[in-house]
Write a protein that holds these residues in place. Structure first.
Motif, mmCIF file in Angstrom:
data_model
loop_
_atom_site.group_PDB
_atom_site.id
_atom_site.type_symbol
_atom_site.label_atom_id
_atom_site.label_comp_id
_atom_site.label_asym_id
_atom_site.label_seq_id
_atom_site.Cartn_x
_atom_site.Cartn_y
_atom_site.Cartn_z
ATOM 1 N N ASN A 4 -39.914 72.729 -64.529
ATOM 2 C CA ASN A 4 -41.340 73.079 -64.485
ATOM 3 C C ASN A 4 -41.813 73.480 -65.876
ATOM 4 N N PRO A 5 -42.222 72.530 -66.696
ATOM 5 C CA PRO A 5 -42.629 72.874 -68.076
ATOM 6 C C PRO A 5 -43.846 73.781 -68.136
ATOM 7 N N GLU A 6 -44.741 73.720 -67.127
ATOM 8 C CA GLU A 6 -45.946 74.547 -67.206
ATOM 9 C C GLU A 6 -45.655 76.033 -67.107
ATOM 10 N N SER A 7 -44.496 76.398 -66.507
ATOM 11 C CA SER A 7 -44.134 77.814 -66.381
ATOM 12 C C SER A 7 -43.043 78.221 -67.360
ATOM 13 N N ALA A 8 -42.683 77.351 -68.296
ATOM 14 C CA ALA A 8 -41.633 77.654 -69.281
ATOM 15 C C ALA A 8 -42.133 77.336 -70.688
ATOM 16 N N SER A 9 -43.332 77.768 -70.982
ATOM 17 C CA SER A 9 -43.918 77.461 -72.306
ATOM 18 C C SER A 9 -43.161 78.168 -73.422
ATOM 19 N N VAL A 10 -42.661 79.389 -73.157
ATOM 20 C CA VAL A 10 -41.923 80.125 -74.196
ATOM 21 C C VAL A 10 -40.620 79.421 -74.527
ATOM 22 N N ALA A 11 -39.915 78.937 -73.498
ATOM 23 C CA ALA A 11 -38.649 78.227 -73.740
ATOM 24 C C ALA A 11 -38.887 76.928 -74.489
ATOM 25 N N ILE A 12 -39.997 76.255 -74.217
ATOM 26 C CA ILE A 12 -40.294 74.996 -74.910
ATOM 27 C C ILE A 12 -40.609 75.261 -76.382
ATOM 28 N N LYS A 13 -41.337 76.336 -76.676
ATOM 29 C CA LYS A 13 -41.648 76.672 -78.064
ATOM 30 C C LYS A 13 -40.382 77.005 -78.839
ATOM 31 N N GLU A 14 -39.469 77.763 -78.220
ATOM 32 C CA GLU A 14 -38.215 78.109 -78.895
ATOM 33 C C GLU A 14 -37.356 76.872 -79.099
ATOM 34 N N ALA A 15 -37.357 75.960 -78.129
ATOM 35 C CA ALA A 15 -36.580 74.732 -78.282
ATOM 36 C C ALA A 15 -37.143 73.856 -79.393
ATOM 37 N N ASN A 16 -38.461 73.783 -79.485
ATOM 38 C CA ASN A 16 -39.071 72.999 -80.571
ATOM 39 C C ASN A 16 -38.808 73.630 -81.935
ATOM 40 N N GLN A 17 -38.795 74.965 -81.957
ATOM 41 C CA GLN A 17 -38.532 75.647 -83.221
ATOM 42 C C GLN A 17 -37.086 75.437 -83.663
ATOM 43 N N ALA A 18 -36.158 75.390 -82.693
ATOM 44 C CA ALA A 18 -34.739 75.182 -83.008
ATOM 45 C C ALA A 18 -34.365 73.714 -83.023
ATOM 46 N N ARG A 19 -35.353 72.811 -82.855
ATOM 47 C CA ARG A 19 -35.142 71.367 -82.871
ATOM 48 C C ARG A 19 -34.127 70.928 -81.797
ATOM 49 N N ILE A 20 -34.331 71.457 -80.614
ATOM 50 C CA ILE A 20 -33.500 71.089 -79.465
ATOM 51 C C ILE A 20 -34.303 70.128 -78.600
ATOM 52 N N PRO A 21 -33.799 68.947 -78.285
ATOM 53 C CA PRO A 21 -34.552 68.024 -77.421
ATOM 54 C C PRO A 21 -34.653 68.572 -76.006
ATOM 55 N N THR A 22 -35.755 68.236 -75.350
ATOM 56 C CA THR A 22 -36.022 68.733 -74.004
ATOM 57 C C THR A 22 -36.381 67.576 -73.078
ATOM 58 N N ILE A 23 -36.016 67.749 -71.805
ATOM 59 C CA ILE A 23 -36.382 66.836 -70.724
ATOM 60 C C ILE A 23 -37.152 67.651 -69.696
ATOM 61 N N GLY A 24 -38.306 67.183 -69.272
ATOM 62 C CA GLY A 24 -39.123 67.938 -68.337
ATOM 63 C C GLY A 24 -39.806 67.060 -67.312
ATOM 64 N N ILE A 25 -40.007 67.627 -66.122
ATOM 65 C CA ILE A 25 -40.757 66.957 -65.050
ATOM 66 C C ILE A 25 -42.211 67.369 -65.216
ATOM 67 N N VAL A 26 -43.037 66.453 -65.663
ATOM 68 C CA VAL A 26 -44.438 66.762 -65.945
ATOM 69 C C VAL A 26 -45.312 66.261 -64.805
ATOM 70 N N ASP A 27 -46.281 67.082 -64.446
ATOM 71 C CA ASP A 27 -47.234 66.733 -63.394
ATOM 72 C C ASP A 27 -48.542 66.291 -64.041
ATOM 73 N N SER A 28 -49.531 65.968 -63.223
ATOM 74 C CA SER A 28 -50.793 65.438 -63.744
ATOM 75 C C SER A 28 -51.620 66.488 -64.474
#
Length: 419
Positions: free
Chosen positions: A327-351
């Motif tokens: 659920n990327p919409e409820s894990a915005s902090v984890a996504i920002k930290e992953a982008n900052q650490a250059r970690i690739p992410t896989i997410g189930i995105v809704d409309s």
């Protein structure tokens, strides 16, 4: 003998009196046929008449063929034929009330069954029914409830006769199979995704314009997701997970909603990874002071090498090589930290989510537990395939070195250093 119902006792007394009356009339008719002449009235005949009149008293006992008195009305009726029983029943006075008529008719049926018990017993023993297979079974009386043994036999008979009837239900949805035995990526079809509800997007009012390439259409205020693109992007994500695990990388599964704990736990267990549930602690990736210590080194088979780490290796930041977010919409902090650490992410995105938030988006319904369990299970299955390939390659490499499959590389390094 068990006590009889008051109505049955009354009918038995009535039948007994009718039987006595019938026998007395038969005796009178036979005596008249044998002695047609008139008999003078004497003291003996008076005594005999008095004894005959006393047969109506309740203390009189009817004698059988062996001049032995009967114990009760049931024993008297036991030796009567069906014709005699019918004659006695017809000679009994009928009740006056309607309720008594119904009860009397039922009582007559019971008496007819009791009179024909020997005939029915022969039919039962000679029949080829299911009950004839159990010779030790004692059938209950027609007025008594079924015994447990009879109920068991009736249930078996009903199952043999009616068990094969009805519809045959196939392909029933079982929620635990998506977690315990998920399908592989080559087994995922559009039908399975549609059955899990992956095509149902959010309301059109919550639509994100960047999600437009994955929209198939609109229906009743909802955006419909194109499942062909969902299947394509899911295959790409599975290849990424499989490649990371095969090369010895760490995969982190992140599911912060209720009901996703078991799915991410099983997926992480399959690919020997990690999972985070319920809440993401800010700074888990960017703040190196919160990393676990002490640490140890493992080989490509995930065995400890028992090698002492230097200062730089002990202070090195431990981070995952890939993060799977349900659920990327409820894990915005984890996504920002992953982008900052250059970690690739896989997410189930809704409309209602921007697909560019994650590196490898999977367009699907992220609010459906069945959809997230299916996609998470498929990704975990892909990681399991990568883990098996890595272990197989390491086993083949050890075989070329003359090592055992479970032998540790650290022992060889120590031997080389000593030499």
């Amino acid at each position: 003998m068990s006590t009889l119902h008051p109505f049955r006792r009354g009918n038995l007394r009535l039948l007994q009196k009718s039987a006595l009356r019938l026998n007395s009339t038969k005796v009178e008719s036979t005596t008249a046929a044998v002695q047609p002449e008139e008999v003078p009235v004497t003291s003996e005949t008076k005594a005999a008449g008095t004894a005959a009149n006393n047969t109506e008293s309740p203390h009189f006992k009817l004698l059988n063929a062996h001049n032995i008195p009967y114990d009760g009305p049931i024993e008297q009726l036991a030796e009567m034929s069906e014709a005699q029983l019918n004659e006695i029943v017809n000679s009994a006075p009928s009740p006056t009330l309607g309720r008594e008529n119904i009860l009397n008719s039922r009582f007559e049926k019971l008496l007819s069954l009791y009179g024909n018990r020997d005939k029915l017993k022969k039919q039962f023993s000679s029949s080829s029914s299911l009950l004839a297979r159990f010779p030790n079974l004692v059938p209950s009386d027609s007025t008594s409830p079924y015994t447990p043994a009879e109920l068991t036999i009736r249930q078996k008979h009903h199952a043999s006769m009616m068990g094969g009837l009805g519809s045959k239900i196939v392909k029933v949805y079982q929620p635990h199979t998506l977690i315990t035995n998920p399908p592989k990526i080559n087994q995922v079809t559009v039908e399975k995704l549609m059955a899990s509800g992956a095509h149902l997007g959010r309301s059109t009012q919550l639509f994100n314009q960047n999600f437009q390439p994955f929209v198939y259409g609109k229906y009743k205020g909802l955006h419909i997701i194109d499942l062909e693109k969902t299947t394509s992007y899911l295959k790409n994500a599975c290849k990424v997970v499989q490649g990371v695990v095969e090369n010895g990388g760490i995969v982190l599964f992140l599911g912060l909603q209720v009901g996703q704990l078991r799915a991410i736990k099983e997926a992480a267990k399959r690919c020997n990874g990690y999972y985070v549930a319920r809440k993401w602690i800010p700074g888990a990736i960017t703040n190196s002071l919160e990393n676990p210590k002490p640490r140890h080194e493992v080989d490509m088979q995930d065995f400890k090498t028992n090698r002492e780490l230097n200062t730089d290796e002990s202070n090195q930041v431990i981070k995952p090589d890939l993060i799977v977010i349900l659920n990327p919409e409820s894990a915005s902090v984890a996504i920002k930290e992953a982008n900052q650490a250059r970690i690739p992410t896989i997410g189930i995105v809704d409309s209602n989510v921007d697909p560019s938030l994650v590196v490898y988006p999977i367009p699907a319904n992220s609010s459906s537990g069945r959809t997230t369990n299916l996609i998470c299970g498929v990704l975990g299955k892909a990681g399991e395939t990568g883990l098996q390939r890595r272990l197989q390659k390491v086993a083949e490499y050890k075989k070329t070195l003359g090592m055992e499959p479970n032998e540790n590389f650290g022992l060889i390094d120590k031997i080389d250093d000593e030499n």
